[in-house]
Design a protein around this motif. Sequence first.
Motif, short mmCIF file in Angstrom:
data_model
loop_
_atom_site.label_atom_id
_atom_site.label_comp_id
_atom_site.label_asym_id
_atom_site.label_seq_id
_atom_site.Cartn_x
_atom_site.Cartn_y
_atom_site.Cartn_z
N LEU B 342 0.52 -0.63 0.50
CA LEU B 342 0.16 -0.21 0.49
C LEU B 342 0.83 1.15 0.16
O LEU B 342 0.68 2.11 -0.65
N LEU B 343 1.69 0.94 0.96
CA LEU B 343 3.21 2.44 0.98
C LEU B 343 3.30 2.80 -0.50
O LEU B 343 3.64 3.89 -1.19
N GLU B 345 2.09 2.06 -3.72
CA GLU B 345 1.23 1.96 -4.43
C GLU B 345 0.39 3.82 -4.03
O GLU B 345 0.88 4.22 -5.64
N HIS B 346 0.87 3.91 -3.25
CA HIS B 346 0.66 5.55 -2.93
C HIS B 346 1.57 5.86 -3.08
O HIS B 346 1.32 7.46 -3.44
N SER B 347 2.79 5.81 -2.70
CA SER B 347 4.41 6.96 -2.96
C SER B 347 4.15 7.02 -4.90
O SER B 347 4.11 7.66 -4.84
N ALA B 348 4.02 5.39 -5.53
CA ALA B 348 4.24 6.07 -7.19
C ALA B 348 3.11 7.04 -7.48
O ALA B 348 3.42 7.95 -8.23
N TRP B 349 1.55 6.80 -6.97
CA TRP B 349 0.67 8.07 -7.80
C TRP B 349 1.14 9.23 -7.20
O TRP B 349 1.02 10.22 -7.64
N THR B 374 -9.47 0.60 6.43
CA THR B 374 -8.73 1.70 6.05
C THR B 374 -7.73 2.45 7.82
O THR B 374 -7.87 2.05 8.54
N SER B 375 -6.66 3.40 7.36
CA SER B 375 -5.79 3.52 8.60
C SER B 375 -5.67 5.10 8.23
O SER B 375 -5.15 5.81 6.59
N PRO B 376 -4.90 5.55 9.28
CA PRO B 376 -4.45 7.46 8.80
C PRO B 376 -2.33 7.28 8.52
O PRO B 376 -2.54 8.02 8.71
N MET B 377 -2.37 6.12 8.97
CA MET B 377 -0.69 5.44 8.27
C MET B 377 -0.60 5.99 7.01
O MET B 377 0.91 6.66 6.84
N ASP B 378 -1.35 5.11 6.58
CA ASP B 378 -0.88 5.41 5.34
C ASP B 378 -1.12 6.33 4.17
O ASP B 378 0.02 7.09 3.62
N ILE B 437 3.86 0.71 12.94
CA ILE B 437 5.03 1.70 13.19
C ILE B 437 6.14 1.53 12.09
O ILE B 437 6.99 2.39 12.29
N GLU B 438 6.68 0.20 13.01
CA GLU B 438 8.23 -0.63 12.61
C GLU B 438 7.56 -0.33 11.07
O GLU B 438 8.83 -0.29 10.90
N LEU B 439 6.40 -1.26 10.21
CA LEU B 439 6.26 -0.97 9.51
C LEU B 439 7.02 0.28 8.36
O LEU B 439 7.16 0.16 7.26
N TYR B 440 5.95 1.26 9.25
CA TYR B 440 6.33 2.73 8.08
C TYR B 440 7.91 2.97 8.20
O TYR B 440 8.18 3.29 7.19
#
Lengths: 217, 468
Positions: B342-343, B345-349, B374-378, B437-440
């Motif tokens: 997800l991170l 994908e979001h980064s690419a577009w 859904t989450s606020p982190m993405d 948090i670690e994944l982020y």
Amino acid sequence: MSDESIYERLGATIIAGDKDKLLQAVEDALREGVTPSDIIEKGMSPGMKEVGERFTRYEIYLPEMMMAAEAWEYAMKFLEPKLLEAGTERKKVGRVVLGTVKGDVHSIGKTIVGAMLKMSGFEVFDLGVDVAASAFVTKAEEVEANIIAASALMSTTIPQQKSIIEHLEARGVRSKYCVLVGGGSTNQEWADSIGADGYGRTAGDATALALKAVSKG
Amino acid sequence: MISFATVVERAFTGPICTERDFELGIFVPNLRKVVEKYSIKYDPQHPVPADDDLADRVWAAAMEFLLETGVYCLDTERRILFTQEEIEGALETGPRGHVFGEGKDAKAMPRRFPEDKTPPWCSVGPTSSPVSSELYYVNLVKAHAENPLGDSITIPCLTHVDGQQIVGGSPLGVEGAIRAVLLTREGMRRAGRPGMPIVNGVTTATRAQEHIAAHHFGIRQTDALEIGTVHEMKIDFDSMNKVAYSLAAGSLIFAENGVILGGLAGGPAGVAVVIAAYNPVDLLLLRGAVQHPFPTHFDLGVTSTRDSIWARSLANQAVTRNSTLPVVNVGYSAAGPMTKMLLYEHSAWVIGSVVSGGSVEVGASARGTALDYTSPMDPLFGSEVAHAVAGMSRKEANGIVNALLEKYEDKLRDPPIGQKYQECYNVVSGKPNQEFIELYREVRREMVAQFGLPFKFTVLIPGGEFYS
């Protein structure tokens, strides 16, 4: 002209979605002595199959699908009386009543499903968008459909899919129809929860489910 | 610019045609003609093109297409046509620099250009994703409002009121829309950002009457109602009623154009042209303060595919080089919360959009349709990336986006669904779990190490943990 080249021409005009050229090809084929049944099965059907395959490979898109389906229907209006004369009426794979539910005006996904169902030999009755639950049921009864396929994009319109099933139950005809649901806010869990017979995330899924439903009888 | 009343009049007096004839007899041939005439060709190796001449050809194609095609009114079965002078007049006198929000949260929407250093506007939130509980709803809004890079909020869609499923067009729809606004205001108050603008008012509403009802319970003139065209180049009276109301109420409008890639616009080249053609439509018909496009893949249901990113990036460049109407891109990604994909994908577009002159609304996960995924982190990650790439060249961005696509594009059909909000967050405290948090942190480090992404801020993860 050889039979092979006649069939190739029929297929090519279907793929091109050119209804006038297809009709001309059909008339020429009849003059060459090709039977209406062979025109459909050996010429037009392979063309339709190719259109469907190109669509699933993302080589063509909705307009090409719609035009091919229109060309097919245009030619079939000409050929069906001739099939009847020959005593070889073409059996449809099945009949589908299709639409986007009440309160929802999103049509593209529903239209793609309709085109793919036609490619697979279904007779499709597309009721359009913003369709009342009762209208799905009334049309299905009128045309003796096998399948009711209802699309809904929004989470606030998917309850209308449930309403269709409730209307079927209220009229005592639920068991007559396979009810398929799809659209952006739907999923298998939702389909199961409302008692639908199937959920298609994509147009390809919906077509596969429809074919499976009619094969069961 | 011609008045909205003039546009309405044309809906009643324009040339009559059936919907089928508009689609296959007018829209499709006109689009094919300009795509060929202006040599608009999809280049999969360059999801972020860097060809100004190509961008300007897309714009020229779009204006010619719009002039010949118009917009189809579904209710009157007539075409609303605009003259070249009217289109040019709208572009010359369209809105500039509208201020969204109130008090300390008020901010002017920037016009950006390709490779512009101007920080992009970042709208954050679940982007209309469905949420099952009012507790989750308020906590989600609060956490998004705590995103220090969030300029506005895009609220979730409430699915139930008092245990009953919301049905659009019914009294439950009216109550759901009102409650969504009230819950959003409360969430933003709890975050200490009561003036933060809502820009997708009112997502739980389906019909105009629900928008209007909700407006009276907390939508302000500095918020935006989100009003969309119908696929493709069509409009209905329900949407026009929303416009009529917004104009009377003095609220701003986010003009939404969800072009379907693979639909009537065909492939990516047609999609780029149609998005650009919507820009004057968004001014003339939807009376928008912002153009809000999201080219969605017909089969995969997302905006993070290679062809979608190409079409969006190119259309952004065409629009931002030729129109003053700001663009805020919204994205729908396939993977769910608490996944690396997800991170990516979001980064690419986001990268493609920002270096092409757009701002961003980040963003929907799990295609924006899976309940509670859904989450606020993405969106926090997406807004960090958006700020990091402001000023980056399109050429450099293209290399990064290509590398990101390689990480995920073969998984778009069957993406990892991740975790629901209530699984990856503590719903009482509103804090993410440590694994998240670690994944982020891990993906953030990866973006720095692999791409040299210059993250600009020390960011507070909602829940109180600082890192840099």
